[in-house]
Design an enzyme around this catalytic site. Structure first.
Site, PDB file in Angstrom:
ATOM      1  N   SER A   1       0.834  -1.202   0.000  1.00  0.00           N
ATOM      2  CA  SER A   1       0.000   0.000   0.000  1.00  0.00           C
ATOM      3  C   SER A   1       0.871   1.255   0.000  1.00  0.00           C
ATOM      4  CB  SER A   1      -0.961  -0.035   1.188  1.00  0.00           C
ATOM      5  OG  SER A   1      -1.902   1.015   1.112  1.00  0.00           O
TER       6      SER A   1
ATOM      7  N   HIS B   1      -7.997   0.497  -1.132  1.00  0.00           N
ATOM      8  CA  HIS B   1      -7.842  -0.582  -2.115  1.00  0.00           C
ATOM      9  C   HIS B   1      -9.151  -1.216  -2.551  1.00  0.00           C
ATOM     10  CE1 HIS B   1      -3.617  -0.027  -1.694  1.00  0.00           C
ATOM     11  NE2 HIS B   1      -3.722  -0.157  -0.379  1.00  0.00           N
TER      12      HIS B   1
END
Length: 309
Positions: free
Chosen positions: A86, A195
């Site tokens: 991430s 996400h």
């Protein structure tokens, strides 16, 4: 045998994560550099209250990761490949020589702010272990609603996943997963729906903001979050950093890729040991080390041992 540096993402943050960094001149200089870019004292961002801010969490994760990586480099420890989970992908891009730290700090600050502005309350993430991906996807499909959306977010191992969306949808899905035999099904300490498609507008803003920033081709392999492949082109990495916020992180495939490419020591930069535990679970024949737990010296010694094998 090769060494991979792993940069953690949200969920790994902890109070005093910057204050607890090793006392090293390179680390002190990195903190000063970040403070100069942000025009605020980074040392003041890592207390428990201020880490309630998504923006502060992401900034602190980037600073701690880069500070640790630079300290290891100063001690002679250099990676053969890098990957970041991430927001950790920005740290890996810096260490791979793709972008400057100062640019990464500015973008990560805005990334965190945009994510908070898009979903200030009522959204988050959860983690599940002990079920198959197919079962998790089946439950998500049954439980998501228009008012309570929930999505598969990250594939961390063959039986650990994260979900993302509204808290009502996340909680509903987690309850069903517990009833279906999940070993673990609980909320993560993340207050935005990372996400998943809900972050589409943030991805668009990142794409526009990254366009004028100078990028270079990586000097060592950089694995993309979105496609879990080694990206060798600067523009492809720029696209990955922008778009991955709205797509699942295929982390298990990233680690599998690097294992296939010869990585046998995975060093997780500070803070935390989430990624270290995932490596141990998936590849017990590899060595893995969290700098937070073992320190810079142990990382250096283990790297020297691996290089001699």
């Amino acid at each position: 045998m090769k060494v991979a540096f792993l940069f953690p993402g949200q969920g790994s943050q902890e109070p005093d994560m910057i204050s607890n960094l090793p006392d090293h001149p390179v680390i002190r200089r990195t903190i000063d550099e970040a403070s100069d870019v942000l025009d605020e004292d980074v040392n003041q961002l890592d207390n428990k209250d201020r880490l309630n801010s998504n923006r502060n969490v992401q900034v602190c994760l980037l600073v701690t990761g880069i500070a640790t990586a630079r300290a290891l480099k100063a001690e002679g420890v250099k990676p053969d490949m890098v990957a970041g989970h991430s927001v950790g992908a920005f740290g890996s891009a810096v260490v791979a020589g793709v972008m400057e730290f100062r640019d990464a700090i500015s973008i990560v600050k805005r990334r965190g702010e945009w994510m908070e502005e898009a979903y200030p309350t009522g959204y988050g993430m959860g983690v599940i272990s002990g079920l198959t991906k197919r079962k998790v996807e089946e439950i998500i499909e049954k439980e998501k609603t228009e008012d309570g959306p929930v999505y598969l977010a990250n594939v961390n191992s063959d039986d650990q996943f994260t979900v993302s969306g509204s808290l009502s949808g996340v909680d509903r899905a987690l309850e069903v997963m517990r009833n279906k035999g999940a070993r673990k099904a609980e909320r993560l300490n993340v207050n935005v729906p990372s996400h998943c498609p809900l972050m589409g507008t943030v991805a668009e803003k990142l794409d526009q903001s990254l366009k004028p920033i100078p990028f270079r081709n990586p000097s060592i392999p950089y694995a993309g979050n979105r496609n879990a492949r080694p990206l060798r082109d600067a523009e492809a990495i720029k696209e990955d950093l922008a778009s991955s916020v709205a797509h699942p992180v295929r982390w298990h495939e990233v680690i599998s890729l690097y294992y296939e490419l010869g990585a046998r020591l995975f060093i997780e930069l500070m803070p935390g040991r989430v990624l270290t535990d995932l490596v141990c679970q998936s590849f017990p024949t590899a060595r893995s080390l969290a700098v937070s737990a073992s320190g810079l010296h142990s990382a250096k010694m283990l790297t020297e041992q691996i290089r001699q094998m």
